[in-house]
Design an enzyme around this catalytic site. Sequence first.
Site, PDB file in Angstrom:
ATOM      1  N   SER A 107       0.849  -1.187   0.000  1.00 13.14           N
ATOM      2  CA  SER A 107       0.000   0.000   0.000  1.00 13.14           C
ATOM      3  C   SER A 107       0.892   1.248   0.000  1.00 13.14           C
ATOM      4  O   SER A 107       1.802   1.337  -0.818  1.00 13.14           O
ATOM      5  CB  SER A 107      -0.951  -0.027   1.200  1.00 13.14           C
ATOM      6  N   ASP A 138      -8.663  -5.385  -6.109  1.00 12.13           N
ATOM      7  CA  ASP A 138      -8.197  -4.310  -5.231  1.00 12.13           C
ATOM      8  C   ASP A 138      -8.399  -2.953  -5.914  1.00 12.13           C
ATOM      9  O   ASP A 138      -7.810  -2.694  -6.961  1.00 12.13           O
ATOM     10  CB  ASP A 138      -6.717  -4.515  -4.909  1.00 12.13           C
ATOM     11  N   HIS A 157      -6.312  -6.628  -1.671  1.00 14.51           N
ATOM     12  CA  HIS A 157      -5.270  -5.681  -1.308  1.00 14.51           C
ATOM     13  C   HIS A 157      -4.150  -6.358  -0.512  1.00 14.51           C
ATOM     14  O   HIS A 157      -4.393  -6.956   0.538  1.00 14.51           O
ATOM     15  CB  HIS A 157      -5.911  -4.570  -0.470  1.00 14.51           C
TER      16      HIS A 157
END
Length: 560
Positions: free
Chosen positions: A185, A445, A470
């Site tokens: 991320s 995602d 994710h």
Amino acid sequence: MLFSPVCSLILLLLLNAVDSGRILSKISQRFRDLQAQKNKEFFLTLLASEHQPLQHVKEGQLYQPLDHFNRQNVNTFPQRFFVNEAYWQQPHGPVFLYIGGEGPIYDFDVLAGHHVDMAKEHGALLLAVEHRFYGDSINPDGLKTENLADLSSQQALVDLAVFHQYISQSFNLSSRNTWISFGGSYSGSLSAWFRGKFPSLVYGAVASSAPVKAKLDFSEYSNVVGMGLMNEAVGGSEKCLAKVREAFVLVEAALLDGNFTKVAVDFGCCQTPTNPDDQMELMQNLADIIMGSVQYNEEGVLMSIRELCGVMTDTTEEKKAEIEAYNRLVKLSKLYRSSSEEPCLDTSHEKTVKDLLDTSHKNSRRAERQWTYQTCTEFGFYQTCEDTACPFSGMVTLQAQTKICAKVFGISQHSLPSRIAFTNSYYGGDNPHTYRVLYVNGGVDPWKELSVVEDSSEEAQTVFIKDTAHCADMSRERLTDRDSLKKARQEIEKHVARWLRTADLENIIKTGFWAMKNVALVDEGEEVGERGEGGGWRCGGGGGSDGVVKKRREVKKHSI
């Protein structure tokens, strides 16, 4: 060496995931908590065996300059890190660096995960370093608005460079110790950018679910969630998406009709949403429940897409078709509150602002104020619903979300576009021109929209995992993993192994070259001086970063 042993077995963790809504952030936290529980069980198994990696984990602290770009500022902050030497093949084994994002790091970041599995195979020294202003890497007054000026991704990257130098000195590392960085991320973006800006320090980087492109109005997020709800491969359907759309239309209609009390009772709200700001909070929170389910599909956090769509399309209990979808969303909200043990759904915008204005550093898990500041100053990432493709409520607008920047930090909404433009100019957006960086993304995602998903020769290599969520690739392998996820991990392993082989070959060639040159110099009767490791603090990779750090500044070291 200035480290102290790790005392705790495992702590509850906060996921390094770029989220905006309060409930979505809570779901992210629950995802990391679930990971922690699974890893705790795994560690207990290890403790019962002869192999006990916990004994090799140490915690340390390094005092970093608050402002790397202003030599007149001598203030510092403590940066926390973990080291795991259990698998390191000294003295020339590689170094695997796990980069922290917008939340605390913990010992499990060097004890479990796909990068740890690869470290075992390659005999790597494992490191995890915390991001400035998050977790324990913050001064007591760090959350004051004037002090948040030193919170940025650019400062964080130079922190990594200084940390690299400190670890190299502490462990007597040389150019033969190949560094590979990992992150997911936001920290995945940092992993890519670290390689891009400091190519002499890190040889390769894995960037999982990394939103390297800053974007003010991230409407695509909601659109991808809608596509996930239709994806039959993960349990979605066109009917499911239609019912979600219908439910939000009905809730919005009830609010427009003034049925505030009924809506508050139905959805278990802590407050009655009578004003537009509170109504927007309610609609955002309801959307967050669905967003979180899609973003962390099949990770066991809340419910999978298949389970969510099962709730939204179940009509067995309904008698009135016109309110069926509304009631399904009510049930979804109840399931969320029950599983999260929340007595009610908080819909007070005033409370949201008040919480963000709080500058006290109460505990290391706090991250909302810091991350909101970074969205206002660098990234945007506002998940709006003004696009016709959005399946949620049009009340969630860019104007409604960005006004928080002015209310909390005094940052003008009009300044946000130029701030986002600078970030993309500095790093390159979704065309970052990074060499030897592997971008990994999941098919369902939403953050893939801001990442790199197509190969560009050696500059941008990618792994795309169909129908996964994710950062799914970062976890340890499980029996329930999809085949596509298992194959993706194998592909990541091949890239890392190839980088390490190439680095070893380059070192052999380089060593041979300098040996030959030194012999030639001796033959000519010249003195042979010691050759330095080179590079060090010059920031490379373009992006206006020349001269970020010309010389290493003295950094204090402290044991905790």
